[in-house]
Design an enzyme around this catalytic site. Structure first.
Site, PDB file in Angstrom:
ATOM      1  N   LYS A 179       0.833  -1.206   0.000  1.00 21.16           N
ATOM      2  CA  LYS A 179       0.000   0.000   0.000  1.00 21.16           C
ATOM      3  C   LYS A 179       0.867   1.254   0.000  1.00 21.16           C
ATOM      4  O   LYS A 179       1.822   1.349   0.774  1.00 21.16           O
ATOM      5  CB  LYS A 179      -0.878   0.063   1.267  1.00 21.16           C
ATOM      6  CG  LYS A 179      -1.847  -1.068   1.459  1.00 21.16           C
ATOM      7  CD  LYS A 179      -2.644  -0.841   2.752  1.00 21.16           C
ATOM      8  CE  LYS A 179      -3.616  -1.966   3.043  1.00 21.16           C
ATOM      9  NZ  LYS A 179      -4.392  -1.690   4.291  1.00 21.16           N
ATOM     10  N   GLU A 299      -6.790  -0.285   9.067  1.00 19.61           N
ATOM     11  CA  GLU A 299      -6.688   1.161   8.894  1.00 19.61           C
ATOM     12  C   GLU A 299      -7.587   1.885   9.886  1.00 19.61           C
ATOM     13  O   GLU A 299      -8.613   1.349  10.321  1.00 19.61           O
ATOM     14  CB  GLU A 299      -7.072   1.591   7.468  1.00 19.61           C
ATOM     15  CG  GLU A 299      -6.085   1.180   6.395  1.00 19.61           C
ATOM     16  CD  GLU A 299      -6.403   1.795   5.042  1.00 19.61           C
ATOM     17  OE1 GLU A 299      -7.148   2.806   4.992  1.00 19.61           O
ATOM     18  OE2 GLU A 299      -5.906   1.268   4.034  1.00 19.61           O
ATOM     19  N   ASN A 301      -9.352   5.505   9.642  1.00 20.02           N
ATOM     20  CA  ASN A 301      -9.604   6.605   8.717  1.00 20.02           C
ATOM     21  C   ASN A 301     -10.181   7.800   9.467  1.00 20.02           C
ATOM     22  O   ASN A 301     -11.250   7.701  10.076  1.00 20.02           O
ATOM     23  CB  ASN A 301     -10.573   6.147   7.624  1.00 20.02           C
ATOM     24  CG  ASN A 301      -9.994   5.021   6.787  1.00 20.02           C
ATOM     25  OD1 ASN A 301      -9.280   5.251   5.828  1.00 20.02           O
ATOM     26  ND2 ASN A 301     -10.294   3.783   7.171  1.00 20.02           N
TER      27      ASN A 301
END
Length: 334
Positions: A179, A299, A301
Site C-alpha cells: 500500500k 486502517e 480513517n
C-alpha cells in the site's frame, strides 16, 4: 450494541429552538453523490434539526491578518439528484462565527491539506468545535496510526527498501498486500502473490525507485469475504458495513467497485474499538472509520471516513444522528 445506537437516535443536547451555525469544509458540493456521501448525510441531519448549514472549499479559506476566514455559502440541501442544494446566501465569514466545523475534505493528505488544517486553527477570539480536530488529523496518518497497535494488526512492515519488502514477502505463504502510505479509496493497493516475477517491479513502482516508503502487510485470506468498515463516534461503534470485493479485484473499497453488505459487530471488533477509544478521544478524533479484515485492524480513517450512509441503511440506525448528538453535546459543554 447497534440496538443501543438505534435507541439513542434523536437524543438532543440542545433546546429545540437553539440553532447552531455548522460549517463543512469539503470538496465541491456540486459533485457529491446524494445517496452515498457521508458529508451530505451529515448536512441533511443538521438541517433537519434546524441548524444553519454553511459550506466552503479548501481554496476559499484564507487568513485576513488577524484570523482565518472563508467565503462561505449558506445552503439548503435535499436528497434529490441534480437538484440537491440551493444557495441561500454567500459571504466572507471568520471561522469564529461557526459553532461547529466539520473537516470533510477528501484525501489525499498533501501539503495543501495540511496547510488548511493549520489555517483553520487560527481563531484567537473563539475557535469552532472541530470534527475532527485538526492536530489529531495531522497526527493520525490513516496507515501509520494503526502501527501503534501492532498486536491488533496483520504482520506489517514500513520501508522504502526493495530488499526488506522482498524478504518480508517471501515469509508470507498466502501473499502480501502493498500500500502507498498516503493512498485512499483503494488506489495503488497491490496484491503480491508468492513467487510473482513482477515483485521487484511492483515495489519499485510503489516506492518510486526507493524514494517513498510503503506499507507491506501479510495477506488476510478473510479479505475475500469482505473488508468491514466500522463507524466510530466519540470512540464507540455505531454502525458497520461489509465491503465485498468483486471477483475481478482484491479490494473491497466501494470506490474500487466493492459491494456494501450488512455486517455484524463481533466481540473482537468491540475489543479493537475499546483499545482505540482512549487515543481517539485524546486526539479529538470524533468521527472515525476503522477497517477490519477478519480479526485484524488494518486502517484508522480520520480525514473524511465514508460508509456512514450504507451502515445506517443496512443496520436500520442513524449514524449521522449520533454524530450530531455529539456535536451538540460538545457545544453545550463549552
Amino acid at each position: 450494541m447497534l440496538e443501543g445506537a438505534a435507541r439513542a437516535e434523536g437524543v438532543r443536547y440542545l433546546p429545540p429552538f437553539m440553532a447552531l451555525s455548522l460549517g463543512f469544509l469539503m470538496d465541491p458540493l456540486e459533485s457529491v453523490r446524494v445517496d452515498h456521501d457521508t458529508t451530505f448525510s451529515l448536512m441533511l441531519e443538521a438541517q433537519r434539526r434546524g441548524h444553519d448549514v454553511y459550506y466552503f472549499e479548501q481554496g476559499w479559506l484564507r487568513f485576513n491578518g488577524r484570523c482565518s476566514e472563508a467565503r462561505m455559502r449558506r445552503v439548503r440541501v435535499r436528497r434529490e439528484v441534480g437538484y440537491h442544494f440551493d444557495v441561500l446566501s454567500e459571504d466572507v465569514r471568520p471561522l469564529s462565527k461557526l459553532d461547529v466545523l466539520f473537516l470533510r475534505k477528501d484525501p489525499p493528505v498533501d501539503a495543501d491539506y495540511l496547510h488548511a488544517t493549520q489555517l483553520v486553527e487560527l481563531c484567537p477570539d473563539r475557535a469552532p468545535i472541530f470534527i475532527n480536530n485538526p492536530s489529531g488529523i495531522r497526527d493520525a496518518n490513516e496507515k501509520l496510526f494503526t502501527l501503534n497497535f501492532p498486536d491488533l494488526m496483520p504482520e506489517t512492515r514500513v520501508t522504502r527498501e526493495l530488499s526488506v519488502v522482498l524478504e518480508f514477502a517471501a515469509k508470507n505463504a498466502q501473499g502480501t498486500i502493498l500500500k502507498p502510505i498516503d493512498g485512499f479509496g483503494g488506489k495503488g493497493i497491490l496484491f503480491l502473490a508468492p513467487g510473482d516475477r513482477n515483485a521487484r517491479s511492483m515495489v519499485e513502482l510503489l516506492t518510486q525507485g526507493g524514494k517513498e516508503p510503503i506499507l507491506a502487510q501479510a495477506y488476510v485470506p478473510e479479505s475475500r469475504l469482505g473488508d468491514k468498515r466500522i463507524i466510530l463516534v466519540d470512540g464507540d461503534p455505531v454502525g458497520a458495513v461489509l465491503r465485498v470485493p468483486s471477483d475481478a479485484d482484491h479490494r473491497g473499497n466501494m470506490a474500487a467497485g466493492g459491494t456494501p453488505m450488512k455486517a455484524d459487530i463481533t466481540e473482537r471488533d468491540l475489543l479493537i474499538c475499546k483499545r482505540l477509544k482512549p487515543s481517539l478521544q485524546e486526539k479529538g478524533l470524533t468521527l472515525v472509520g476503522i477497517d477490519v479484515l477478519g480479526d485484524y485492524l488494518t486502517e484508522v480513517n480520520v480525514t473524511s471516513p465514508t460508509g456512514l450512509v450504507e451502515a445506517s441503511h443496512l443496520d436500520g440506525v442513524s449514524c449521522e444522528a449520533r454524530v450530531l448528538d455529539v456535536a451538540e453535546r460538545m457545544h453545550g459543554a463549552r
